[in-house]
Design a protein around this motif. Structure first.
Motif, PDB file in Angstrom:
ATOM      1  N   GLN A 173      16.825 -23.725  -9.720  1.00 21.05           N
ATOM      2  CA  GLN A 173      15.951 -22.667  -9.203  1.00 21.05           C
ATOM      3  C   GLN A 173      15.469 -23.003  -7.794  1.00 21.05           C
ATOM      4  O   GLN A 173      15.076 -24.146  -7.518  1.00 21.05           O
ATOM      5  CB  GLN A 173      14.750 -22.516 -10.145  1.00 21.05           C
ATOM      6  N   THR A 174      15.500 -22.021  -6.905  1.00 19.87           N
ATOM      7  CA  THR A 174      14.949 -22.161  -5.562  1.00 19.87           C
ATOM      8  C   THR A 174      13.705 -21.289  -5.445  1.00 19.87           C
ATOM      9  O   THR A 174      13.720 -20.127  -5.853  1.00 19.87           O
ATOM     10  CB  THR A 174      15.975 -21.747  -4.492  1.00 19.87           C
ATOM     11  N   ILE A 175      12.624 -21.864  -4.910  1.00 17.93           N
ATOM     12  CA  ILE A 175      11.334 -21.175  -4.847  1.00 17.93           C
ATOM     13  C   ILE A 175      10.804 -21.225  -3.422  1.00 17.93           C
ATOM     14  O   ILE A 175      10.743 -22.297  -2.807  1.00 17.93           O
ATOM     15  CB  ILE A 175      10.307 -21.812  -5.798  1.00 17.93           C
ATOM     16  N   LEU A 176      10.411 -20.079  -2.892  1.00 19.53           N
ATOM     17  CA  LEU A 176       9.722 -19.993  -1.611  1.00 19.53           C
ATOM     18  C   LEU A 176       8.272 -19.618  -1.874  1.00 19.53           C
ATOM     19  O   LEU A 176       7.989 -18.596  -2.510  1.00 19.53           O
ATOM     20  CB  LEU A 176      10.376 -18.933  -0.719  1.00 19.53           C
ATOM     21  N   ALA A 177       7.351 -20.460  -1.394  1.00 26.69           N
ATOM     22  CA  ALA A 177       5.926 -20.208  -1.556  1.00 26.69           C
ATOM     23  C   ALA A 177       5.284 -20.070  -0.182  1.00 26.69           C
ATOM     24  O   ALA A 177       5.552 -20.875   0.727  1.00 26.69           O
ATOM     25  CB  ALA A 177       5.265 -21.339  -2.339  1.00 26.69           C
ATOM     26  N   LEU A 178       4.432 -19.073  -0.024  1.00 27.41           N
ATOM     27  CA  LEU A 178       3.742 -18.805   1.232  1.00 27.41           C
ATOM     28  C   LEU A 178       2.247 -18.711   0.970  1.00 27.41           C
ATOM     29  O   LEU A 178       1.823 -18.127  -0.044  1.00 27.41           O
ATOM     30  CB  LEU A 178       4.230 -17.496   1.854  1.00 27.41           C
ATOM     31  N   GLY A 179       1.445 -19.257   1.873  1.00 22.75           N
ATOM     32  CA  GLY A 179       0.008 -19.210   1.680  1.00 22.75           C
ATOM     33  C   GLY A 179      -0.744 -19.122   2.992  1.00 22.75           C
ATOM     34  O   GLY A 179      -0.203 -19.422   4.067  1.00 22.75           O
ATOM     35  N   THR A 180      -1.991 -18.704   2.905  1.00 25.68           N
ATOM     36  CA  THR A 180      -2.856 -18.653   4.076  1.00 25.68           C
ATOM     37  C   THR A 180      -4.300 -18.849   3.643  1.00 25.68           C
ATOM     38  O   THR A 180      -4.668 -18.524   2.496  1.00 25.68           O
ATOM     39  CB  THR A 180      -2.699 -17.309   4.826  1.00 25.68           C
ATOM     40  N   SER A 181      -5.110 -19.400   4.541  1.00 22.36           N
ATOM     41  CA  SER A 181      -6.538 -19.560   4.276  1.00 22.36           C
ATOM     42  C   SER A 181      -7.320 -19.274   5.557  1.00 22.36           C
ATOM     43  O   SER A 181      -6.817 -19.487   6.675  1.00 22.36           O
ATOM     44  CB  SER A 181      -6.853 -20.976   3.780  1.00 22.36           C
ATOM     45  N   TYR A 182      -8.536 -18.769   5.389  1.00 23.81           N
ATOM     46  CA  TYR A 182      -9.376 -18.445   6.540  1.00 23.81           C
ATOM     47  C   TYR A 182     -10.818 -18.853   6.231  1.00 23.81           C
ATOM     48  O   TYR A 182     -11.384 -18.436   5.206  1.00 23.81           O
ATOM     49  CB  TYR A 182      -9.309 -16.956   6.865  1.00 23.81           C
ATOM     50  N   VAL A 183     -11.385 -19.670   7.113  1.00 26.17           N
ATOM     51  CA  VAL A 183     -12.767 -20.124   6.954  1.00 26.17           C
ATOM     52  C   VAL A 183     -13.694 -19.096   7.588  1.00 26.17           C
ATOM     53  O   VAL A 183     -13.739 -18.950   8.825  1.00 26.17           O
ATOM     54  CB  VAL A 183     -12.971 -21.508   7.598  1.00 26.17           C
ATOM     55  N   LEU A 184     -14.419 -18.371   6.742  1.00 25.08           N
ATOM     56  CA  LEU A 184     -15.357 -17.360   7.248  1.00 25.08           C
ATOM     57  C   LEU A 184     -16.584 -17.999   7.866  1.00 25.08           C
ATOM     58  O   LEU A 184     -17.061 -17.583   8.926  1.00 25.08           O
ATOM     59  CB  LEU A 184     -15.789 -16.431   6.114  1.00 25.08           C
ATOM     60  N   ASN A 185     -17.121 -18.998   7.197  1.00 21.83           N
ATOM     61  CA  ASN A 185     -18.318 -19.715   7.644  1.00 21.83           C
ATOM     62  C   ASN A 185     -18.373 -21.026   6.867  1.00 21.83           C
ATOM     63  O   ASN A 185     -17.496 -21.293   6.040  1.00 21.83           O
ATOM     64  CB  ASN A 185     -19.578 -18.859   7.424  1.00 21.83           C
ATOM     65  N   PRO A 186     -19.349 -21.868   7.071  1.00 19.14           N
ATOM     66  CA  PRO A 186     -19.379 -23.147   6.357  1.00 19.14           C
ATOM     67  C   PRO A 186     -19.409 -23.034   4.834  1.00 19.14           C
ATOM     68  O   PRO A 186     -19.052 -23.981   4.138  1.00 19.14           O
ATOM     69  CB  PRO A 186     -20.664 -23.805   6.883  1.00 19.14           C
TER      70      PRO A 186
END
Length: 458
Positions: free
Chosen positions: A358-371
């Motif tokens: 099996q081949t798997i592509l994973a994509l992610g993102t994160s954004y820091v709004l404030n502390p």
């Protein structure tokens, strides 16, 4: 002996169940360990995901912001599984019929500590599994000729991973890591094979043993049913312990970009053993139960290679991507069943699976709004490991596409809550081939997974 019983109890309680569920999403494995990874599509090889990273790339343990961390967590998995008989339109849903299956409530527990350039960690995590519950009255419980047997069709596989991990910072750019893992797996299974399925196994040389002529000698054989299930909230009909491990590295290519890679070794787990009942279903004699011992031989978790990267677009915004190759073909050619009747006689069956790698592509993102607040999202796309002509209704580990989101909230400077929700898009697969199904079937499967972690740093 007492220690083994204690560890087995821990393994069972780590995957307790109470309505319909199938725990795994990458076949028998969860699509990310911990809420940070899960929210970001399961990416974890090139960025800090907390203590759960020791099950993906232990080298990333060095990137924790604090010297000591304790993580407590809980996974909740629910599913929507329907099997339809394409010949007559009947259908059955995987639902609650006993104390044996989900939704899965899978606790997570981990501790990490930094000692100079060395970081060590230990934990207990649900790695994966599967579960179905079709009851005793659907078309799956009818033997050849249309006889209602009242025999159950269901499954539950549980896999617990207990890693001891270490990460070492070789230089400002390079970090290496590894882990040695204790693995426990347990299986409950109720499976009815019609006479045509039994005949197909015999004709292809996949059923052998001294009980074969006994079954063949019955006046009107309609089917054979295996039951290796403990119908309890905690318990498996067969189980076993074993070991596994992984190696990983992380490299800071630039101040904003990190690369990572890891290799998870194929497991080495003993044959799962326990008590079982083989019931021959005959149109003249009726049902003939044979009590005995059963082994599921050489049922292993696969090796996996993962490479990936993370990049900070801005100080607040990060994007991640992982590519995995999971080597299912090596470990899932057949399900090997060996039954020994207490009264004498044996039956050895090879149930074909023939999984693809099996081949798997994973994509992610994160954004820091404030502390206090960080938002995350991700997606995961996998090739299909299962083959339609060997699909079992009780092993519908078919989802290949996932969407996810989540957040972190800093309760205090020393503690935070991480949450993730992952949805497996509905997958459809059909099988009309012997020996794994008698009636032509269509399986539809979707799934939801919520993960909550609490991390305390000190």
């Amino acid at each position: 002996m007492m220690q083994k019983k204690l560890m087995t109890a821990l393994a069972c309680s780590a995957l307790a169940v109470s309505s319909p569920a199938a725990l795994a999403t990458d076949v028998f494995q969860l699509e990310g360990i911990g809420a940070v990874s899960r929210a970001m599509g399961g990416t974890a090889v090139a960025h800090d995901v907390g203590a759960g990273g020791m099950l993906t790339n232990p080298a990333n343990l060095s990137f924790g912001a604090n010297d000591r961390e304790v993580m407590l967590g809980l996974d909740l998995v629910t599913t929507d599984i329907t099997v339809r008989n394409k010949a007559n339109g009947e259908s059955v849903d995987s639902d609650t019929h006993s104390k044996n299956r989900g939704p899965y409530l899978a606790p997570q527990l981990a501790y990490t500590q930094r000692l100079g350039n060395l970081t060590i960690g230990i934990g207990a995590f649900a790695q994966g599994g599967l579960g179905t519950e079709y009851g005793r009255s659907s078309f799956l419980s009818r033997a050849t000729g249309g006889a209602d047997t009242g025999l159950e069709n269901s499954s539950r596989l549980l896999v617990l991973d207990i890693p001891l991990a270490a990460s070492y910072k070789v230089s400002e750019a390079l970090t290496i890591g590894g882990s040695v893992d204790a693995l426990w797996q347990g299986l409950n299974l109720d499976l009815l094979l019609g006479a045509d399925q039994v005949g197909s196994l015999l004709g292809s040389g996949r059923a052998k043993g001294s009980l074969v002529p006994v079954l063949a000698g019955l006046p009107a054989l309609q089917g054979a049913h295996f039951s290796l299930t403990k119908n309890k909230l905690l318990g498996s009909g067969v189980d076993a312990w074993g070991i596994a491990g992984r190696l990983g590295l992380a490299y800071q290519l630039t101040p904003l970009t990190r690369l990572g890679a890891s290799y998870n070794f194929r497991s080495r787990i003993s044959d799962m053993e326990g008590d079982a009942r083989l019931t021959a279903v005959d149109g003249v004699v009726g049902q003939i139960p044979l009590e005995g011992k059963i082994k599921i031989r050489d049922f292993q978790m696969p090796a996996k290679l993962i490479i990936g990267g993370s990049h900070r677009v801005t100080p607040q915004w990060m994007v991640t991507a992982d590519v995995s190759r999971v080597f299912w073909k090596e470990v899932m050619k057949d399900v090997k069943v060996a039954f020994e009747a207490n009264a004498g006689g044996n039956l050895n069956i090879l149930l074909p699976q023939n999984y693809r790698d099996q081949t798997i592509l994973a994509l992610g993102t994160s954004y820091v709004l404030n502390p206090e607040w960080t938002l995350r999202a991700g997606a995961r796309f996998a090739s299909q490991a299962l083959r339609s002509d060997t699909l079992f209704a009780v092993i519908p580990a078919t989802p290949t596409k996932h969407l996810s989101f989540g957040f972190s909230y800093a309760v205090s400077p020393d503690s935070r809550i991480d949450f993730a929700f992952s949805h497996a898009l509905r997958e459809k697969m059909e099988n009309g081939s012997l020996p794994n199904t008698s009636a032509p079937i269509e399986v539809r499967h979707s799934q939801n997974n919520a993960t909550l972690n609490y991390t305390l740093t000190f």
